[in-house]
Motif scaffolding. Structure first.
Motif, short mmCIF file in Angstrom:
data_model
loop_
_atom_site.label_atom_id
_atom_site.label_comp_id
_atom_site.label_asym_id
_atom_site.label_seq_id
_atom_site.Cartn_x
_atom_site.Cartn_y
_atom_site.Cartn_z
N SER A 526 0.83 -1.21 0.00
CA SER A 526 0.00 0.00 0.00
C SER A 526 0.86 1.26 0.00
O SER A 526 0.35 2.36 -0.26
CB SER A 526 -0.93 0.00 1.21
N TYR A 527 2.15 1.12 0.30
CA TYR A 527 3.08 2.25 0.21
C TYR A 527 3.91 2.21 -1.08
O TYR A 527 4.17 3.24 -1.69
CB TYR A 527 4.04 2.24 1.41
N CYS A 529 3.24 1.37 -3.98
CA CYS A 529 2.54 1.78 -5.20
C CYS A 529 2.73 3.27 -5.48
O CYS A 529 2.45 3.73 -6.60
CB CYS A 529 1.05 1.44 -5.10
N ARG A 530 3.20 4.04 -4.49
CA ARG A 530 3.40 5.48 -4.70
C ARG A 530 4.68 5.79 -5.49
O ARG A 530 4.88 6.92 -5.93
CB ARG A 530 3.48 6.19 -3.35
N ARG A 547 1.45 12.99 -5.66
CA ARG A 547 0.49 11.93 -5.94
C ARG A 547 0.19 11.97 -7.44
O ARG A 547 -0.75 12.62 -7.89
CB ARG A 547 -0.80 12.13 -5.13
N SER A 550 -2.80 8.20 -12.59
CA SER A 550 -2.56 6.84 -13.05
C SER A 550 -1.77 6.86 -14.36
O SER A 550 -1.97 7.74 -15.20
CB SER A 550 -3.89 6.11 -13.26
N SER A 563 -0.44 0.45 -9.35
CA SER A 563 -1.87 0.53 -9.07
C SER A 563 -2.12 0.82 -7.59
O SER A 563 -1.43 0.29 -6.72
CB SER A 563 -2.55 -0.78 -9.46
N ASP A 564 -3.12 1.66 -7.32
CA ASP A 564 -3.50 1.95 -5.94
C ASP A 564 -4.73 1.14 -5.52
O ASP A 564 -5.38 1.46 -4.53
CB ASP A 564 -3.78 3.44 -5.76
N SER A 565 -5.02 0.09 -6.26
CA SER A 565 -6.15 -0.77 -5.96
C SER A 565 -5.69 -1.96 -5.11
O SER A 565 -4.69 -2.62 -5.45
CB SER A 565 -6.80 -1.28 -7.25
N TRP A 569 -2.86 -5.33 -5.47
CA TRP A 569 -1.85 -5.73 -4.48
C TRP A 569 -2.02 -7.21 -4.14
O TRP A 569 -1.02 -7.93 -3.98
CB TRP A 569 -2.00 -4.89 -3.21
N LYS A 591 -3.58 5.33 7.29
CA LYS A 591 -3.85 6.46 6.40
C LYS A 591 -2.82 7.53 6.74
O LYS A 591 -2.68 7.92 7.89
CB LYS A 591 -5.25 7.01 6.61
#
Length: 601
Positions: A526-527, A529-530, A547, A550, A563-565, A569, A591
């Motif tokens: 989740s990190y 992907c940035r 940020r 896409s 991807s941030d989905s 992941w 968050k």
């Protein structure tokens, strides 16, 4: 939940670990009294299919510790015929929790002699559950937990006369110049102190700045003319401790949830010098919670390792540091005074201590006097935005007994919504005494950021790297090699493979260990992907607060990693750990932006 646990206990998949390891029912020492299943054939009939790949324990000498329960059991070699003489021994993990100590903590029978003597010396002795700090002192007076005001930090302005301030070397040297009525209180010298001072003057017991362990100035020896053999085990005064040099070392910050042992191993491979365990709550450690003690686990590759604890009161923190020094192998202990999480702050710990400087002083002073392990602290600039206060405290932090202080350049109210205030960190560094190492933390995302902070403030010891390491753990390699690494998707996948292997070694290669590894891998993804590849950037380097929209990567795997989905992941995790169980779902725990919440102002 109870119904599900009962069903799990009755399931053949709930096989006894000893039986699974050896394949023999007779291997279990509890026999019929065992709460696990001993039906090997039923387990084999219902066990899930093997995961593609090889068992992570194959590269080591000896059989797999999970035996039949291993999700890679099909790759196990025949222990009778397979050669093992040239295989390496499994890399070791340290700081396992002692069961005897855990039972004493459960029964509230653990003794803390060093804590008792230190709190009594500082006038902080009392019932931990009482809201007053010590009840009655030696003269019968009530010792309050907090002075009348929290804004006074000068030793001579402390409201409680029974609190003995820490005497720094500079204060000790100038002691003879003070008038009797203005001289701060200081404990009387005992025969141990006199012998120590004589050895220091002769230089007979000084080696690399550390006195012989027969000297101790932390303890008073009442009515003793000679030093007994028991005095030889007494600890050193904080000013005589061996200090850790953090200067120019790459420091991986203690990261909640994601900063686990497998992740730290990945960062060590990629160039990190100093690692620190996840924040552990003092109250949970003192209750003997095994899950909390697991956060103190250390790998043999972590040659400079510390643990981070969080507590609200001097007695709680001091008992914890004494217990950690007794039970664990650590190089330093970090006290968290900057955690912004509501559940921590509401208990008076973390960032809440920034509003109570006198309690900060008591916590650090008591902890540093109790143990010989170096004590460091981590703070934020302030509790409320625009009300910075660390610059007014940092001159005294060295006198409290802290070896180093890390300043996160944000307030508690700010969380992660704005860039870190490095100009304020520089101001604090300039006001700090030379004996106190000051580390900066916030938004270090490339070697350019690292060089900028070190150039603009040479007195800064080093920079702590937190989210930058989560997004791209190879930042340590970039800083050491002074380059922007245009890492390919294949190289990034290899890093994830290493993490999965380290995770299976740490949490286990059975079904439970695989799913635990998957959970923490997804939290990390989740990190990651940035990250935007260097080859796709128009402006180099990437900033940590960017940020980007896409985009398509240079190959399908790079696009998938961007991807941030959460579903994507999960697909990446299936490439490493096989298919997820039926009904599986994932939502990230953390968050990074919580500034706009009502309770944060």
């Amino acid at each position: 939940m109870k119904r599900e646990r009962r069903q799990e206990l009755k399931s053949p998949l709930h096989i006894c670990p000893e039986v699974a390891k050896s394949g023999k029912v007779s291997a279990c020492p509890y026999n019929d009294k065992c709460r696990f299943s001993h039906d090997v054939e039923a387990f084999k009939a219902e066990r899930p299919a093997d995961i593609e790949g090889s068992c992570p324990f194959l590269i080591y000498e000896g059989p797999c510790p999970y035996g039949l329960a291993c999700r890679f059991a099909g790759t196990h070699r025949d222990d009778v015929s397979a050669p093992t003489e040239n295989l390496p021994v499994k890399s070791s993990e340290l700081n396992f929790f002692n069961k005897d100590t855990q039972k004493l903590l459960w029964k509230n029978k653990m003794k803390f002699p060093e804590t008792e003597s230190t709190l009594k010396l500082l006038g902080l002795k009392g019932n931990p559950k009482d809201k007053t700090l010590g009840g009655k002192g030696e003269n019968g007076q009530v010792v309050p937990k907090e002075p009348a005001t929290d804004t006074k930090t000068d030793n001579n302005e402390v409201a409680n006369d029974s609190i003995i301030p820490f005497i720094s070397p500079e204060d000790d040297a100038d002691e003879n110049n003070l008038a009797d009525d203005t001289r701060p209180l200081k404990k009387a010298k005992s025969s141990v102190n006199e012998i120590c001072s004589s050895q220091v003057s002769s230089g007979s017991s000084v080696q690399e700045g550390i006195l012989d362990s027969s000297c101790d100035v932390n303890k008073l020896e009442p009515a003793a003319d000679t030093v007994t053999d028991s005095d030889k085990s007494l600890k050193l005064h904080p000013r005589e401790k061996k200090l850790i040099d953090f200067r120019d070392k790459l420091y991986l910050a203690p990261l909640t949830t994601v900063g686990n042992l497998p992740f730290r191993r990945v960062c060590k491979v990629l160039g990190a010098d100093v690692t620190c365990g996840e924040m552990a709550m003092c109250t949970n450690l003192l209750q003997g919670q095994a899950s909390e003690w697991a956060l103190l686990r250390r790998h043999s590759s972590e040659n400079l390792f510390g643990v981070q604890i969080c507590g609200a009161y001097p007695d709680t923190v001091t008992k914890t540091v004494e217990l950690i020094e007794q039970e664990c192998s650590v190089d330093f202990i970090d006290i968290n005074m900057g955690c912004p999480i509501d559940i921590v702050v509401n208990k008076g710990a973390g960032s809440a201590l920034l509003t109570k400087p006198m309690r900060m002083k008591s916590v650090v002073e008591a902890a540093s006097l109790t143990v010989g392990t170096p004590v460091t602290i981590k703070v934020r600039t302030a509790y409320f935005e625009g009300k910075n206060r660390i610059d007014s405290l940092i001159a005294d932090m060295g006198n409290w007994g802290a070896t180093a202080v890390t300043i996160h350049g944000r307030s508690r109210q700010q969380r992660y919504s704005k860039l870190a205030d490095w100009d304020y960190i520089y101001q604090c560094v300039c006001k700090a005494p030379k004996s106190l190492q000051v580390l900066g933390n916030g938004d270090v995302f490339s070697y350019v950021d690292w060089n900028k902070h070190k150039t603009e403030c040479p007195e800064l010891s080093t920079c702590m790297i937190a989210r930058g390491a989560l997004v791209k753990p190879w930042i340590f390699t970039e800083i050491k090699e002074q380059r922007h690494w245009d890492i390919t998707s294949g190289e990034r996948l290899d890093i994830l493979k290493d993490y999965a292997r380290f995770g299976l070694e740490h949490w286990g290669s059975d079904s439970k260990g695989v799913e635990t590894t998957r959970h923490f891998l997804l939290e990390w993804l989740s990190y990651t992907c940035r990250y935007v590849p260097v080859g796709l950037l128009d402006v180099i380097p990437q900033r940590i607060n960017w940020r980007p929209p896409s985009y398509y990567g240079r190959d399908d795997l790079e696009t998938l990693m961007a991807s941030d989905s959460a579903a994507d992941w999960v697909r990446i995790s299936e490439m490493l750990l096989g298919k997820v169980p039926s009904g599986f779902s994932f939502a990230p725990k953390h968050k990074s932006n919580a500034y706009d919440r009502a309770e944060n102002g």
